[in-house]
Design an enzyme around this catalytic site. Structure first.
Site, PDB file in Angstrom:
ATOM      1  N   ASN A 241       1.078  -0.827   0.339  1.00 40.57           N
ATOM      2  CA  ASN A 241       0.157  -0.105  -0.259  1.00 40.57           C
ATOM      3  C   ASN A 241       0.754   1.371  -0.275  1.00 40.57           C
ATOM      4  OD1 ASN A 241      -1.668   2.354   0.993  1.00 40.57           O
ATOM      5  ND2 ASN A 241      -3.266   0.852   1.392  1.00 40.57           N
TER       6      ASN A 241
ATOM      7  N   HIS B  23       0.796   6.185   2.066  1.00 40.38           N
ATOM      8  CA  HIS B  23       1.892   7.264   2.426  1.00 40.38           C
ATOM      9  C   HIS B  23       2.541   7.829   1.381  1.00 40.38           C
ATOM     10  CE1 HIS B  23      -0.300   5.451   6.115  1.00 40.38           C
ATOM     11  NE2 HIS B  23       1.514   5.625   6.834  1.00 40.38           N
TER      12      HIS B  23
ATOM     13  N   HIS C 236      -5.306   3.559  -2.116  1.00 41.65           N
ATOM     14  CA  HIS C 236      -7.340   3.740  -1.038  1.00 41.65           C
ATOM     15  C   HIS C 236      -7.662   5.244  -2.237  1.00 41.65           C
ATOM     16  CE1 HIS C 236      -9.593   4.070   2.787  1.00 41.65           C
ATOM     17  NE2 HIS C 236     -10.584   4.190   1.748  1.00 41.65           N
TER      18      HIS C 236
ATOM     19  N   ARG D 283      -9.228   8.029  -0.902  1.00 38.52           N
ATOM     20  CA  ARG D 283     -10.460   8.617  -0.507  1.00 38.52           C
ATOM     21  C   ARG D 283     -11.384   9.712  -0.363  1.00 38.52           C
ATOM     22  NH1 ARG D 283      -8.864   6.485   5.560  1.00 38.52           N
ATOM     23  NH2 ARG D 283     -11.110   8.143   5.868  1.00 38.52           N
TER      24      ARG D 283
ATOM     25  N   ARG E  61      -7.645  12.998   0.657  1.00 38.18           N
ATOM     26  CA  ARG E  61      -6.394  13.078   1.442  1.00 38.18           C
ATOM     27  C   ARG E  61      -4.813  12.617   1.139  1.00 38.18           C
ATOM     28  NH1 ARG E  61      -7.355   9.820   7.121  1.00 38.18           N
ATOM     29  NH2 ARG E  61      -9.498  10.747   6.831  1.00 38.18           N
TER      30      ARG E  61
ATOM     31  N   GLU F 171      -8.896   0.344  -2.378  1.00 34.73           N
ATOM     32  CA  GLU F 171      -9.377  -0.159  -1.462  1.00 34.73           C
ATOM     33  C   GLU F 171     -10.369   1.229  -1.648  1.00 34.73           C
ATOM     34  OE1 GLU F 171      -7.271   0.676   1.731  1.00 34.73           O
ATOM     35  OE2 GLU F 171      -6.180  -1.487   1.301  1.00 34.73           O
TER      36      GLU F 171
ATOM     37  N   THR G  99      -7.960   3.188   8.017  1.00 32.71           N
ATOM     38  CA  THR G  99      -9.257   2.711   8.503  1.00 32.71           C
ATOM     39  C   THR G  99     -10.192   1.898   9.046  1.00 32.71           C
ATOM     40  OG1 THR G  99      -9.452   2.071   5.642  1.00 32.71           O
ATOM     41  CG2 THR G  99     -10.833   0.543   6.786  1.00 32.71           C
TER      42      THR G  99
ATOM     43  N   GLU H 294     -10.995 -10.253   2.215  1.00 34.47           N
ATOM     44  CA  GLU H 294      -9.267  -9.218   3.356  1.00 34.47           C
ATOM     45  C   GLU H 294     -10.261  -9.228   4.515  1.00 34.47           C
ATOM     46  OE1 GLU H 294      -7.056  -6.161   1.637  1.00 34.47           O
ATOM     47  OE2 GLU H 294      -6.617  -5.928   4.067  1.00 34.47           O
TER      48      GLU H 294
ATOM     49  N   HIS I 228      -3.811  -4.478   7.706  1.00 37.02           N
ATOM     50  CA  HIS I 228      -3.827  -3.363   8.650  1.00 37.02           C
ATOM     51  C   HIS I 228      -2.730  -3.748   9.222  1.00 37.02           C
ATOM     52  CE1 HIS I 228      -5.619   0.030  10.299  1.00 37.02           C
ATOM     53  NE2 HIS I 228      -6.123   0.150   8.678  1.00 37.02           N
TER      54      HIS I 228
HETATM   55  N1  PXP Z   1      -5.179  -2.617   4.291  1.00 41.67           N
HETATM   56  C1  PXP Z   1      -6.705  -2.307   4.356  1.00 41.67           C
HETATM   57  C2  PXP Z   1      -8.287  -2.770   3.397  1.00 41.67           C
HETATM   58  C3  PXP Z   1      -6.665  -0.873   4.157  1.00 41.67           C
HETATM   59  O1  PXP Z   1      -7.426  -0.177   4.404  1.00 41.67           O
HETATM   60  C4  PXP Z   1      -5.234  -0.297   4.719  1.00 41.67           C
HETATM   61  C5  PXP Z   1      -4.378   0.561   5.526  1.00 41.67           C
HETATM   62  O2  PXP Z   1      -4.919   1.557   3.845  1.00 41.67           O
HETATM   63  C6  PXP Z   1      -4.460  -1.683   5.160  1.00 41.67           C
HETATM   64  C7  PXP Z   1      -4.146  -2.304   4.523  1.00 41.67           C
HETATM   65  C8  PXP Z   1      -2.847  -1.418   5.112  1.00 41.67           C
HETATM   66  O3  PXP Z   1      -2.522  -0.722   6.679  1.00 41.67           O
HETATM   67  P1  PXP Z   1      -1.717  -1.054   7.454  1.00 41.67           P
HETATM   68  O4  PXP Z   1      -0.929   0.588   6.268  1.00 41.67           O
HETATM   69  O5  PXP Z   1      -1.070  -0.579   8.727  1.00 41.67           O
HETATM   70  O6  PXP Z   1      -0.063  -1.777   7.093  1.00 41.67           O
END
Ligand code: PXP
Length: 237
Positions: A7, A10, A43, A45, A49, A70, A101, A151, A191
């Protein structure tokens, strides 16, 4: 062996801190692919952001592995997904005030809207997964909606205050994972996963994909900082 979805939200968060063009998540996606990522997760959003509409379009054209978008079921975002056609959409709940999330989708409580969105995404040829808590009832309804996978939210495992709670949360994920697999669903997990807590989760039977963001980008910032400073120092001298 589970696949790794990276992901890169960031990276866009850093760019948006200055509303500039760097760092570009598109570059980050290429580097993540070079590092062996099996998928790139972003993601989009509603408040934009981090990831912007342009990122989704460009990444759709440039990512060579699977692009996993996402998103919430907000109509505007659903339309963007249908137009850009990522390989996969993972539906997630979304609240404006949250930092990230929180909790999984309530597939039971929001069944009608989720079913409608799943059908529209399927008609466009997009694979769909639902981000849910590790609960049998949510998995059962997910199966009824015809999605290809779920997931399971690993946040409670990641945030467990002590070893006993961690073991309990891991067991919950393992049992829910087995239910998902028996239901014919692909099992994804994500997550809060980090370099320290990922191994037991990666060993859960049948897990096909882990989605990890924060910890990888956090590490990348630190392991890349030293050469970045050296390069600037060389320039100004
Ligand atoms: N899976 C989902 C559905 C998420 O919303 C997120 C955060 O955007 C992640 C995985 C990744 O989580 P983390 O950034 O804590 O590794």
């Amino acid at each position: 062996m589970p696949k790794l979805g990276v992901n890169i939200d960031h990276v866009a968060t850093i760019r948006q801190a200055r509303r500039t063009v760097e760092p570009d998540p598109v570059w980050a996606a290429s580097l993540a692919e070079l590092g062996g990522a099996d998928g790139i997760t972003i993601h989009l959003r509603e408040d934009r952001r981090h990831i912007q509409d342009r990122d989704v379009r460009v990444l759709r054209d440039t990512v060579q592995v699977k692009l996993n978008l996402e998103m919430a079921t907000a109509e505007e975002i659903v339309r963007i997904a249908i137009q850009t056609k990522p390989h996969k959409v993972t539906l997630v709940p979304e609240k404006r005030e949250e930092v990230t999330t929180e909790g999984g989708l309530d597939v039971i409580g929001n069944r009608d809207r989720i079913a409608e969105v799943v059908d529209r995404l399927h008609e466009t040829g997009i694979e769909v997964a639902l981000f849910i808590d590790p609960e049998e009832s949510q998995i059962e309804v997910s199966r009824e909606l015809g999605v290809s996978g779920v997931e399971l939210h690993t946040g409670c495992y990641a945030d467990a205050a002590d070893e006993a709670n961690k073991v309990r949360e891991l067991l919950k994920l393992t049992e829910a994972g087995a239910v998902a697999i028996r239901a014919g669903l692909l099992l994804h997990l994500g997550h809060g996963l980090t370099y320290r807590n990922v191994v037991p989760v990666a060993r859960i039977n049948g897990v096909s994909e882990l989605n990890i963001g924060h910890s990888i980008i956090a590490r990348a910032v630190l392991v890349g900082l030293e050469p970045a400073v050296r390069e600037m120092k060389r320039l100004i001298q």
